[in-house]
Design an enzyme around this catalytic site. Structure first.
Site, PDB file in Angstrom:
ATOM      1  N   GLU A 114       0.837  -1.207   0.000  1.00 40.61           N
ATOM      2  CA  GLU A 114       0.000   0.000   0.000  1.00 40.61           C
ATOM      3  C   GLU A 114       0.872   1.257   0.000  1.00 40.61           C
ATOM      4  O   GLU A 114       0.572   2.237  -0.683  1.00 40.61           O
ATOM      5  CB  GLU A 114      -0.926  -0.007   1.216  1.00 40.61           C
ATOM      6  CG  GLU A 114      -1.902  -1.176   1.170  1.00 40.61           C
ATOM      7  CD  GLU A 114      -3.026  -1.058   2.171  1.00 40.61           C
ATOM      8  OE1 GLU A 114      -4.031  -0.423   1.858  1.00 40.61           O
ATOM      9  OE2 GLU A 114      -2.879  -1.608   3.284  1.00 40.61           O
ATOM     10  N   GLU A 134      -4.070  -9.991   3.030  1.00 36.53           N
ATOM     11  CA  GLU A 134      -5.114  -9.710   4.020  1.00 36.53           C
ATOM     12  C   GLU A 134      -6.304 -10.659   3.920  1.00 36.53           C
ATOM     13  O   GLU A 134      -6.903 -11.033   4.927  1.00 36.53           O
ATOM     14  CB  GLU A 134      -5.619  -8.259   3.860  1.00 36.53           C
ATOM     15  CG  GLU A 134      -4.688  -7.195   4.400  1.00 36.53           C
ATOM     16  CD  GLU A 134      -3.642  -6.725   3.389  1.00 36.53           C
ATOM     17  OE1 GLU A 134      -3.401  -7.431   2.385  1.00 36.53           O
ATOM     18  OE2 GLU A 134      -3.067  -5.650   3.604  1.00 36.53           O
TER      19      GLU A 134
END
Lengths: 184, 98
Positions: A114, A134
């Protein structure tokens, strides 16, 4: 004004280098891993024209500290508050009006990915691996990396990567244009 | 299930040893079957992630890291010999390793 222990700040000419340094995996312990005020002051005071973000050692970053997330999952508002702070940090990096480059080697997972996506450019080594693991933990990327990836490669391709949690090689990253180039 | 020939076994073993020698900066002839990845070679679990990607690319394997992760939870690979055995299984069973 604080300087985070897990980030080293170096200046070479008019280029600043932010180095994630937290063990061999460069774990990002907290979503608010970086002091934006310090970063802003550092950029201005050094008249920087560009910032390179990289990881110390073999890997860029394995991502967030999963133990920390598990420990705090029942703490009302904790994750929301800290993730919002993390999003603000990445949004600040994204809107910088100087060149930002993520220089990636090895693992670039989760929050590390990210962070790299918040930069204008990504360059990586041949052994770089990208992933959003995730989904294996029943979560979604929490720092708006899902949106940034979709902007880069389209919603369908981004969804496939995020939902599957699969890893993407440097070769595929270059092909899908996550990364500008790679070298050995 | 893919056939694991003697030739492929030897090749995989060589890939594993060369990978750890290179990554851990140790001469390949110093590596032993009982060498412990973390304690003796100062390695970490991410090495396995990279190794799987190398095998995946070389043999065009349908293997997801999650599948290997699940397998390793029940069958930890702590020594070089165990890593080699796991690599054989990854080659043979791919995602059906779990």
């Amino acid at each position: 004004m604080n300087k985070d222990d897990n980030i080293a700040y170096e200046v070479k000419g008019d280029i600043g280098i932010l180095i994630i340094q937290n063990g061999s995996k460069n774990v990002i312990d907290e979503p608010c891993f970086l002091d934006v005020e310090y970063l802003e002051d550092w950029i201005i005071s050094n008249s920087l024209k560009g910032v390179v973000i990289t990881g110390k050692g073999r890997h860029f970053s394995v991502g967030a500290n999963v133990d920390n997330i598990r420990q705090n999952r029942d703490t009302i508002g904790y994750l929301e508050k800290s993730l919002n702070k993390g999003k603000e940090i990445l949004a600040y990096i994204e809107q910088l009006n100087i060149i930002t480059v993520a220089a990636i080697s090895g693992i670039c997972f989760g929050a590390g990915f990210e962070l790299a996506l918040a930069c204008q450019h990504r360059i990586c080594t041949e052994n770089a691996l990208f992933a959003f693991p995730e989904s294996n933990l029943g979560m979604m990327p929490g720092l708006a990396g899902n949106l940034r990836l979709a902007q880069l490669i389209g919603k369908a391709a981004a969804s496939e990567i995020i939902i599957s949690g699969r890893s993407v090689t440097a070769e595929e990253a270059l092909e899908k244009k996550y990364s500008k180039s790679y070298s050995t | 299930m893919r056939e694991l020939t003697a030739e492929i076994k030897s090749e995989i073993k060589e890939i594993v040893y060369e990978f750890f020698a290179d990554e851990c900066d140790i001469p390949v002839d110093h590596l032993k079957e009982g060498s412990k990845i973390i304690e003796d070679l100062d390695g970490d679990s991410l090495l396995f992630v990279e190794l799987i990607e190398i095998l995946k690319k070389k043999y065009d394997l349908a293997i997801q890291l999650q599948a290997v992760g699940k397998y390793l939870l029940k069958n930890p690979a702590e020594t070089l010999a165990q890593v080699v055995e796991t690599a054989y299984l990854v080659y043979q069973k791919e995602n059906e390793i779990v």
